[in-house]
Design an enzyme around this catalytic site. Structure first.
Site, mmCIF file in Angstrom:
data_model
loop_
_atom_site.group_PDB
_atom_site.id
_atom_site.type_symbol
_atom_site.label_atom_id
_atom_site.label_comp_id
_atom_site.label_asym_id
_atom_site.label_seq_id
_atom_site.Cartn_x
_atom_site.Cartn_y
_atom_site.Cartn_z
ATOM 1 N N CYS A 1 -2.291 9.642 2.488
ATOM 2 C CA CYS A 1 -1.719 8.933 1.327
ATOM 3 C C CYS A 1 -2.729 9.212 0.149
ATOM 4 O O CYS A 1 -2.355 9.201 -1.155
ATOM 5 C CB CYS A 1 -1.587 7.256 1.520
ATOM 6 S SG CYS A 1 -3.232 6.561 2.068
ATOM 7 N N GLU B 1 1.034 -1.297 0.064
ATOM 8 C CA GLU B 1 0.092 0.157 -0.073
ATOM 9 C C GLU B 1 1.001 1.220 0.113
ATOM 10 O O GLU B 1 1.328 1.598 0.947
ATOM 11 C CB GLU B 1 -1.173 0.106 1.138
ATOM 12 C CG GLU B 1 -1.765 -1.174 1.115
ATOM 13 C CD GLU B 1 -3.048 -0.980 0.313
ATOM 14 O OE1 GLU B 1 -3.285 -0.043 -0.048
ATOM 15 O OE2 GLU B 1 -3.531 -2.074 0.119
HETATM 16 P P1 NAD Z 1 7.798 4.747 5.296
HETATM 17 O O1 NAD Z 1 8.262 4.018 3.971
HETATM 18 O O2 NAD Z 1 9.171 5.771 5.508
HETATM 19 O O3 NAD Z 1 7.832 3.979 6.466
HETATM 20 C C1 NAD Z 1 6.963 2.997 6.568
HETATM 21 C C2 NAD Z 1 7.309 1.734 7.421
HETATM 22 O O4 NAD Z 1 8.755 1.186 7.021
HETATM 23 C C3 NAD Z 1 7.788 2.192 8.802
HETATM 24 O O5 NAD Z 1 7.365 1.291 9.744
HETATM 25 C C4 NAD Z 1 9.097 2.263 8.952
HETATM 26 O O6 NAD Z 1 9.815 2.013 10.105
HETATM 27 C C5 NAD Z 1 9.611 1.048 7.849
HETATM 28 N N1 NAD Z 1 10.757 1.159 7.234
HETATM 29 C C6 NAD Z 1 11.489 2.238 7.067
HETATM 30 N N2 NAD Z 1 12.666 2.021 6.400
HETATM 31 C C7 NAD Z 1 12.604 0.593 6.112
HETATM 32 C C8 NAD Z 1 13.674 -0.088 5.422
HETATM 33 N N3 NAD Z 1 14.601 0.207 4.941
HETATM 34 N N4 NAD Z 1 13.247 -1.414 5.610
HETATM 35 C C9 NAD Z 1 12.084 -1.813 5.920
HETATM 36 N N5 NAD Z 1 11.301 -1.051 6.683
HETATM 37 C C10 NAD Z 1 11.543 0.236 6.688
HETATM 38 O O7 NAD Z 1 6.721 5.753 5.043
HETATM 39 P P2 NAD Z 1 6.357 6.758 6.024
HETATM 40 O O8 NAD Z 1 7.123 8.000 5.745
HETATM 41 O O9 NAD Z 1 6.209 6.260 7.384
HETATM 42 O O10 NAD Z 1 4.657 7.182 5.472
HETATM 43 C C11 NAD Z 1 4.528 8.052 4.260
HETATM 44 C C12 NAD Z 1 4.266 7.081 3.140
HETATM 45 O O11 NAD Z 1 3.295 6.205 3.121
HETATM 46 C C13 NAD Z 1 4.037 8.177 1.956
HETATM 47 O O12 NAD Z 1 4.463 7.799 0.819
HETATM 48 C C14 NAD Z 1 2.230 7.680 2.041
HETATM 49 O O13 NAD Z 1 1.728 8.017 0.603
HETATM 50 C C15 NAD Z 1 2.391 6.273 2.241
HETATM 51 N N6 NAD Z 1 1.103 5.682 2.613
HETATM 52 C C16 NAD Z 1 0.299 5.048 1.789
HETATM 53 C C17 NAD Z 1 -1.047 4.594 2.359
HETATM 54 C C18 NAD Z 1 -1.868 3.470 1.611
HETATM 55 O O14 NAD Z 1 -2.493 2.975 2.112
HETATM 56 N N7 NAD Z 1 -1.533 3.339 0.245
HETATM 57 C C19 NAD Z 1 -1.318 4.917 3.771
HETATM 58 C C20 NAD Z 1 -0.749 5.830 4.157
HETATM 59 C C21 NAD Z 1 0.747 6.244 3.820
#
Ligand code: NAD
Length: 479
Positions: A251, A217
């Site tokens: 998002c 997602e």
């Molecule tokens: P992110 O990808 O930075 O983090 C998401 C999760 O991944 C966190 O738990 C984080 O700790 C973990 N993570 C970070 N680096 C990692 C790595 N190298 N390996 C594995 N896990 C890792 O996202 P964010 O900044 O927390 O959220 C914002 C993003 O999420 C935006 O792009 C937004 O559009 C998207 N989002 C999508 C939806 C959806 O339903 N499609 C919903 C909400 C947010």
């Protein structure tokens, strides 16, 4: 429930959950319902503490927004699952081929085992608990990895779930990107990741080592196409709601608007008035959510400054408070008029209260603009449900679509929710969520006779006739 940091502890929790799953077998309908009820009760019991934790993490998160966009979504989502679970779990009869007609075929939806859920910071409660409810409904155990950027909310989730569930049913793993990387490399039976496209790639790569199926997602730039003559009060109220809820850190928020050139000034005036109407007490009121941290505030300011430096018209609406400490987290609603394609804010997902407005002359041009970019997570169309609307829907490919609304498709629990291409793969919510976390096991039960069984004497002739009949029906056309 556990507070594990290292991979050894995580592997240990996973193996205990898997053993418990294998030992207990697939949970009955009533056990699944009991788990969902337990989750529901825990969320409601700790509602205020959860809201406080999220608000403290954000600096200020509007309590109405947490109620509406997180808690209501969770409770409504659980109630939807409770209402539909019996139907979802039901064995499905399937058609049996003529030659095997005395047998029976059906699909059984079987739990997969242990599901991993990785969540971002922007809706820290609903983006962990709705996937959890789906996993429990499908009969699985679950391990959750919430975001490190909302440490209080993540800790609160840990505590609330520890009170409601045994560790071998549900476990919360706390930590940052390193823990996330280890988590995504665990041999789950299924992994649902919500977050950025960039991290999504890494997660999928890690999961592929164990052939763990994933739902991703992700994010992206969701357009709002406003048909000619529709920059009216109804449209703009909906856009402002979608863009400024959670200060645009959503998002599926409309990322940019495509407005007919003749409607531009009306659009600007309406947008400005509507923002003032929505926040009559100014931007430092408790109803206007702050930016999650200084890094993101600076990133957003950087996008606006880049547009300004290119000579693009930037309109800030509303007065930010003078207090620097507060100002560093409150970003005024901003319109950026006709930024060029190279502007940074047209290159990356904005994820803040900044709305670029691009004008178009023909609807074809607007469709072309959307199609020249990665496929968005959501698309919004404002206008009549006429030929123009049909064209936009048919000729663009995106996740869900809202017609004359923003965000509200997410609240329709019976609709699947998920992106396509760069905005994600797979979906949850609806029956799609239940099925994505289940194994659709096809079963064929042998009847008294079938075609291969008849091949031998004394029925060989009948079988040959049967085969000739089957092949005859699909004879290739003669050249
Ligand atoms: P992110 O990808 O930075 O983090 C998401 C999760 O991944 C966190 O738990 C984080 O700790 C973990 N993570 C970070 N680096 C990692 C790595 N190298 N390996 C594995 N896990 C890792 O996202 P964010 O900044 O927390 O959220 C914002 C993003 O999420 C935006 O792009 C937004 O559009 C998207 N989002 C999508 C939806 C959806 O339903 N499609 C919903 C909400 C947010």
């Amino acid at each position: 429930m556990t507070l594990a940091q290292g991979s050894t502890e995580m592997v240990d929790v996973l193996s205990r959950q898997r053993s418990a799953f294998l030992q207990d077998g697939p949970p009955s309908l009533s056990l699944r319902e009991a788990r969902l009820q337990r989750l529901r009760a825990a969320v409601l019991r700790h509602r205020e503490a959860l809201k406080d934790a999220v608000s403290a993490d954000f600096g200020n998160r509007s309590r109405h927004e947490t109620d509406l966009m997180e808690l209501a979504c969770i409770i409504q989502g659980i109630d939807y699952l409770l209402r539909n679970l019996r139907r979802f779990m039901k064995r499905e009869r399937r058609h049996v081929q003529f030659a095997y007609r005395s047998g029976r075929a059906y699909v059984e939806y079987q739990p997969l085992g242990v599901v991993g859920v990785m969540a971002p910071w922007n809706y820290p409660l609903s983006l962990t608990l709705v996937p959890l409810a789906t996993a429990l409904a499908a009969g699985n155990r679950a391990m959750l990895k919430p975001s490190e950027l909302t440490p209080r909310a993540s800790q609160a989730l840990h505590d609330v779930l520890a009170e409601a569930f045994a560790e071998d049913e549900v476990a919360v793993i706390l930590g940052g990107p390193e823990v996330g990387a280890e988590f995504s490399a665990l041999p789950f039976d299924y992994l649902l990741f919500t977050g950025s496209t960039q991290v999504g790639r890494k997660v999928m790569r890690a999961a592929s080592d164990n052939l763990v199926p994933v739902t991703l997602e992700l994010g992206g730039k969701s357009p709002a196409v406003i048909a000619r003559g529709h920059a009216n009060d109804r449209t703009i109220r909906s856009l402002v709601f979608g863009k400024l809820s959670n200060a645009g850190q959503t998002c599926v928020a409309p990322d940019y608007a495509l407005v007919h050139e003749s409607d531009l000034q009306t659009f600007i005036d309406q947008y400005t008035n509507t923002v003032r109407r929505f926040y009559p007490n100014g931007l430092d009121s408790s109803d206007y959510t702050t930016i999650i941290n200084t890094r993101h505030y600076q990133r957003l300011s950087g996008l606006i400054n880049d547009a300004r430096n290119r000579g693009t018209q930037v309109l800030e609406i509303g007065q930010c408070p003078d207090d620097v400490a507060v100002r560093e987290r409150i970003l005024a609603p901003t319109l950026v008029i006709n930024p060029d394609d190279e502007a940074l804010l047209m290159q990356e997902e904005i994820f803040g209260p900044v709305l670029p407005v691009r004008t178009y002359t023909t609807l074809d041009e607007a469709i072309g603009y959307v199609n020249a970019r990665p496929r968005p997570l959501a698309l919004y169309y404002f206008g009549n449900e006429d030929q123009g609307c049909a064209q936009v829907l048919a000729r663009t490919t995106s996740g869900n679509v809202g017609i004359n609304n923003t965000l509200l498709h997410v609240a329709q629990d019976d609709l699947p929710f998920g992106g396509v291409g760069a905005s994600g793969m797979g979906a949850y919510h609806g029956v799609e969520g239940f099925r994505s976390m289940s194994q659709a096991k096809g079963v064929f039960v042998q009847g008294r006779w079938n075609l291969p069984g008849l091949l031998h004497a004394p029925f060989g002739k009948i079988a040959e006739l049967g085969i000739a009949f089957t092949l005859g029906k699909s004879r290739a056309p003669s050249p």
